[in-house]
Scaffold this motif. Structure first.
Motif, mmCIF file in Angstrom:
data_model
loop_
_atom_site.group_PDB
_atom_site.id
_atom_site.type_symbol
_atom_site.label_atom_id
_atom_site.label_comp_id
_atom_site.label_asym_id
_atom_site.label_seq_id
_atom_site.Cartn_x
_atom_site.Cartn_y
_atom_site.Cartn_z
ATOM 1 N N SER A 1 33.338 -9.594 -10.019
ATOM 2 C CA SER A 1 32.674 -10.524 -9.099
ATOM 3 C C SER A 1 31.806 -11.540 -9.816
ATOM 4 O O SER A 1 31.190 -12.392 -9.178
ATOM 5 C CB SER A 1 31.799 -9.739 -8.111
ATOM 6 O OG SER A 1 30.784 -9.020 -8.789
ATOM 7 N N ASN B 1 40.248 -9.614 6.033
ATOM 8 C CA ASN B 1 39.099 -10.378 5.565
ATOM 9 C C ASN B 1 37.884 -10.174 6.475
ATOM 10 O O ASN B 1 37.984 -10.310 7.694
ATOM 11 C CB ASN B 1 39.476 -11.865 5.530
ATOM 12 C CG ASN B 1 38.329 -12.760 5.168
ATOM 13 O OD1 ASN B 1 37.463 -12.394 4.395
ATOM 14 N ND2 ASN B 1 38.308 -13.951 5.750
ATOM 15 N N ASN C 1 28.777 -1.164 1.422
ATOM 16 C CA ASN C 1 29.616 -1.099 0.227
ATOM 17 C C ASN C 1 29.713 0.304 -0.367
ATOM 18 O O ASN C 1 30.504 0.547 -1.273
ATOM 19 C CB ASN C 1 29.079 -2.041 -0.851
ATOM 20 C CG ASN C 1 27.708 -1.629 -1.368
ATOM 21 O OD1 ASN C 1 26.766 -1.479 -0.584
ATOM 22 N ND2 ASN C 1 27.574 -1.445 -2.671
ATOM 23 N N ASN D 1 34.861 -17.035 0.020
ATOM 24 C CA ASN D 1 34.753 -15.811 -0.783
ATOM 25 C C ASN D 1 35.538 -15.875 -2.092
ATOM 26 O O ASN D 1 36.210 -14.925 -2.486
ATOM 27 C CB ASN D 1 35.223 -14.600 0.028
ATOM 28 C CG ASN D 1 34.448 -14.434 1.322
ATOM 29 O OD1 ASN D 1 33.276 -14.795 1.401
ATOM 30 N ND2 ASN D 1 35.107 -13.908 2.343
ATOM 31 N N THR E 1 32.365 -0.029 -3.479
ATOM 32 C CA THR E 1 32.387 -1.201 -4.345
ATOM 33 C C THR E 1 30.962 -1.539 -4.750
ATOM 34 O O THR E 1 30.016 -0.874 -4.341
ATOM 35 C CB THR E 1 33.088 -2.386 -3.637
ATOM 36 O OG1 THR E 1 33.296 -3.445 -4.566
ATOM 37 C CG2 THR E 1 32.279 -2.894 -2.448
ATOM 38 N N ASN F 1 41.111 -15.663 -5.740
ATOM 39 C CA ASN F 1 41.647 -14.405 -5.237
ATOM 40 C C ASN F 1 43.149 -14.272 -5.422
ATOM 41 O O ASN F 1 43.685 -13.169 -5.318
ATOM 42 C CB ASN F 1 41.291 -14.243 -3.755
ATOM 43 C CG ASN F 1 39.800 -14.095 -3.540
ATOM 44 O OD1 ASN F 1 39.190 -13.165 -4.049
ATOM 45 N ND2 ASN F 1 39.206 -15.020 -2.798
ATOM 46 N N HIS G 1 29.992 -10.549 0.937
ATOM 47 C CA HIS G 1 31.408 -10.896 1.040
ATOM 48 C C HIS G 1 31.987 -11.565 -0.203
ATOM 49 O O HIS G 1 33.026 -11.114 -0.701
ATOM 50 C CB HIS G 1 31.655 -11.781 2.263
ATOM 51 C CG HIS G 1 31.469 -11.076 3.560
ATOM 52 N ND1 HIS G 1 32.297 -10.068 4.001
ATOM 53 C CD2 HIS G 1 30.521 -11.231 4.521
ATOM 54 C CE1 HIS G 1 31.885 -9.634 5.180
ATOM 55 N NE2 HIS G 1 30.797 -10.321 5.517
ATOM 56 N N CYS H 1 45.501 -7.750 3.842
ATOM 57 C CA CYS H 1 44.070 -7.917 3.586
ATOM 58 C C CYS H 1 43.330 -8.298 4.872
ATOM 59 O O CYS H 1 43.593 -9.340 5.462
ATOM 60 C CB CYS H 1 43.843 -8.990 2.522
ATOM 61 S SG CYS H 1 42.111 -9.212 2.096
ATOM 62 N N GLU I 1 37.165 -5.721 2.165
ATOM 63 C CA GLU I 1 36.352 -5.705 0.944
ATOM 64 C C GLU I 1 35.272 -4.641 0.915
ATOM 65 O O GLU I 1 34.811 -4.244 -0.136
ATOM 66 C CB GLU I 1 35.739 -7.085 0.685
ATOM 67 C CG GLU I 1 34.795 -7.599 1.755
ATOM 68 C CD GLU I 1 35.468 -8.455 2.811
ATOM 69 O OE1 GLU I 1 34.867 -9.440 3.257
ATOM 70 O OE2 GLU I 1 36.612 -8.122 3.196
ATOM 71 N N LEU J 1 37.583 -6.941 -4.937
ATOM 72 C CA LEU J 1 38.804 -6.361 -4.382
ATOM 73 C C LEU J 1 40.047 -7.000 -4.969
ATOM 74 O O LEU J 1 41.040 -6.323 -5.252
ATOM 75 C CB LEU J 1 38.792 -6.525 -2.857
ATOM 76 C CG LEU J 1 40.047 -6.086 -2.098
ATOM 77 C CD1 LEU J 1 40.272 -4.581 -2.229
ATOM 78 C CD2 LEU J 1 39.942 -6.478 -0.621
ATOM 79 N N HIS J 2 39.996 -8.310 -5.186
ATOM 80 C CA HIS J 2 41.188 -9.028 -5.635
ATOM 81 C C HIS J 2 41.328 -9.125 -7.146
ATOM 82 O O HIS J 2 42.448 -9.179 -7.662
ATOM 83 C CB HIS J 2 41.195 -10.442 -5.035
ATOM 84 C CG HIS J 2 41.571 -10.478 -3.600
ATOM 85 N ND1 HIS J 2 40.676 -10.247 -2.570
ATOM 86 C CD2 HIS J 2 42.770 -10.693 -2.992
ATOM 87 C CE1 HIS J 2 41.296 -10.335 -1.417
ATOM 88 N NE2 HIS J 2 42.559 -10.602 -1.632
ATOM 89 N N TYR K 1 34.761 -9.447 -2.099
ATOM 90 C CA TYR K 1 36.122 -9.945 -1.921
ATOM 91 C C TYR K 1 36.766 -10.243 -3.271
ATOM 92 O O TYR K 1 37.931 -9.919 -3.511
ATOM 93 C CB TYR K 1 36.090 -11.193 -1.043
ATOM 94 C CG TYR K 1 37.364 -11.482 -0.290
ATOM 95 C CD1 TYR K 1 37.695 -10.758 0.855
ATOM 96 C CD2 TYR K 1 38.228 -12.495 -0.699
ATOM 97 C CE1 TYR K 1 38.861 -11.030 1.566
ATOM 98 C CE2 TYR K 1 39.387 -12.781 0.004
ATOM 99 C CZ TYR K 1 39.699 -12.037 1.137
ATOM 100 O OH TYR K 1 40.859 -12.313 1.837
#
Length: 461
Positions: free
Chosen positions: A151, A61, A384, A185, A134, A190, A139, A59, A367, A146-147, A143
């Motif tokens: 969000s 970041n 994004n 983030n 995305t 995460n 962030h 990852c 991300e 992504l994880h 982020y």
């Protein structure tokens, strides 16, 4: 007497020193006691034959710039300095060509910039997705997306879902490890398990800004009790936990404690040995860049990742950053790429040599991406709508690119892949149907991809 032949008086005496040395979060996998539920991390059969058995997520970041790494845009270089007049762009923004040269590599002819010469040498093993997108260009939200695939709400991480769906291959190590995760983030979300069993969350090793060589698992050694006394102590604690669980029938917190205590006890003998690199050959350490201060830290992370998956850990995430260059792009991206290029190439080489790459899925990316227009003279803003990410091993087609952004790299225009699609595809490679991988919570069947996600079969080997 308990099953080990100890009286309750023996157990109470052993426990008089106090307990709590074995209680650290994110540890899992025990043989469940009589009358209790089977371990939530017992190995499980996949929904269909898996192409990958394990995942290593590299990852980055802060979001590397796709137009400066793996998405070659000659039109952008031609338009350098011109005003971006596309609808929705920042008025008057000046386009900025990449300061790095691109060239093709391998038999596949994969385009990559000079930022990643050693990773590019593995061009014929990479599956580069150039059409990622995305929801938001911020962030924390991106982020978390992504994880966890979300969000807005606290949801289980990709690693936790993987562990929940497949269980662990090791009785003595965590099934999910996060090395040097960022505290920003979303922080622990995460790598957390949210509403999944507590044992599905990651064991954290180190933290952002701390050299991995100085990082240890907290309380891995008990300075007051030897192993026999700890076993007596733990039997007492677990007997009370099981009694409570029998009365309440459902208590995820207690179930998680039972799991973590047992693995914590076993890990004391196993984990330090896996983390000890003294037995690795000088050639292997050189391969990962441990002999160079620039690459030593991330190289150590990558070598630990190989040792962990080799020992049976299901999901390992490594974090490197900060790639958020709103200014100082050339210096910042150059510094970051130098730190990770050789270690990542070393990891791919080592996995291939040891016969692990075919069933280990390696993921590299951040991300979101960066804008084709410049910012602060030598920087790029968040983007994004289009960015790049690559996969290797684990059942993906090697030596291909999938999808495209427009001619300047602003947004995905061909075979766009949302984060939900990425998650669905990763889960598919692990032998799991993302629509069937569910957990009943708050009155409905929750899943990693919510009600979205499409498996991109074009990238499957």
């Amino acid at each position: 007497m308990n099953s080990r032949g100890f009286s309750r008086r023996d157990l109470l005496k052993a426990a008089s020193s106090g307990f709590g040395y074995l209680a650290f979060a994110g540890l899992s996998s025990m043989a469940a006691g009589a009358g209790s539920k089977a371990s939530p991390l017992a190995p499980k059969a996949p929904h269909f034959p898996a192409r990958a058995r394990r995942v290593i997520f590299l990852c980055m970041n802060g979001a590397p710039s796709h137009v400066d790494t793996f998405d070659y845009k000659p039109e952008l270089s031609t338009a350098d300095g011109k005003t971006s007049n596309r609808p929705g762009r920042i008025p008057g923004a000046k386009l900025m060509g990449s300061p790095w040269k691109f060239r093709q590599h391998g038999q596949s002819g994969l385009w990559a910039s000079e930022l990643f010469p050693e990773v590019a040498a593995h061009a014929d093993e990479l599956c580069v997705i150039r059409s990622m997108h995305t929801d938001l260009p911020a962030h924390p939200e991106a982020y978390l997306m992504l994880h966890t695939g979300n969000s807005q709400f606290i949801r289980p991480s990709l690693g936790a879902w993987t562990l929940y769906g497949l269980g662990t291959e090791s009785d003595d190590l965590p099934g999910f490890i996060s090395i040097k995760p960022t505290g920003r983030n979303g922080g622990a979300q995460n790598y957390g398990s949210a509403f999944l069993p507590a044992a599905c969350q990651a064991t954290r090793i180190g933290s952002e800004g701390q050299p991995i060589a100085d990082s240890q698992i907290g309380n891995i050694r008990n300075t007051k009790l030897d192993a026999a006394a700890q076993r007596l102590q733990l039997d007492l604690v677990q007997s009370m936990n099981h009694d409570l669980l029998k009365r309440e029938r459902v208590n995820p917190g207690v179930e998680g404690v039972i799991e973590s205590y047992e693995l914590a006890f076993r890990m004391q003998g196993k984990l330090p040995g896996v983390m000890e690199l003294a037995g690795e050959s000088p050639a292997t350490k050189h391969l990962y860049g441990l002999d160079d201060p620039t690459t030593a830290d991330f190289g150590r992370q990558c070598l630990l990742a190989r040792r962990f998956v080799e020992a049976g850990v299901r999901f390992v995430e490594l974090t490197h950053g900060d790639w958020d260059q709103h200014r100082g792009l050339k210096a910042g991206h150059s510094r970051n790429a130098r730190a990770v290029d050789r270690p990542i190439a070393g990891l791919l080489t080592d996995l291939r040599t040891r016969g692990l790459l075919d069933d280990t899925l390696v993921i590299w990316g951040g991300e979101f991406g960066r804008t084709p227009h410049g910012q602060n003279a030598d920087g790029r803003d968040h983007n994004n709508k289009g960015f790049s990410l690559w996969l290797a091993g684990g059942g993906v087609k090697p030596g291909i690119t999938h999808g495209q952004t427009d001619d300047l790299g602003y947004e995905a225009v061909e075979d766009p892949m949302h984060i939900h699609d990425l998650h669905a595809t990763v889960i598919h490679l692990l032998g799991l149907d993302h629509e069937r991988l569910t957990y009943r919570y708050a009155g409905r069947d929750m899943r990693l991809t919510d009600v979205k996600g499409v498996v991109h079969k074009a990238i499957l080997a």
